[in-house]
Design a protein around this motif. Structure first.
Motif: not given
Length: 115
Positions: A4, A63, A95
């Protein structure tokens, strides 16, 4: 590697991106030719250095693995590797999006962030 990564952006370019279905970048990204991101460990310093006093910000979790080979980790501030995206970002890789308000002390109040 980081799964992330995070984008700190003013709300206006982000809301435009949501309407268009893709993020082409904030003004600094457009000027530099790539979209700037930070890892979780870099995000607070990025906010302090580049967004001090700004209160209309969002923190966008992305992501990293879904961005492919257009995402490059390059040496930047202090020799650290920062994620840079040399492409538009589709909304499908996002996300979550959360406000990044200023606290009473003038520092940005970060939400819980995943690694």
């Amino acid at each position: 590697m980081h799964t992330t990564i995070y984008k700190i952006t003013p709300q206006a370019p982000w809301r435009l991106a949501e309407a268009e279905g893709r993020f082409t970048g904030a003004p600094v990204d457009l000027a530099d030719g790539f979209i700037h991101f930070s890892t979780r460990d870099q995000a607070i310093e990025t906010a302090q250095k580049h967004f001090a006093g700004q209160d209309d910000l969002l923190l966008v979790a992305v992501d990293a693995g879904a961005l492919g080979d257009k995402l490059v980790f390059e040496t930047s501030r202090g020799g650290a590797l920062f994620p840079h995206l040399y492409a538009e970002m589709p909304m499908s890789v996002v996300k979550w999006v959360k406000p990044l308000p200023l606290g009473a002390d003038g520092a940005h109040q970060f939400p819980d962030m995943e690694a």
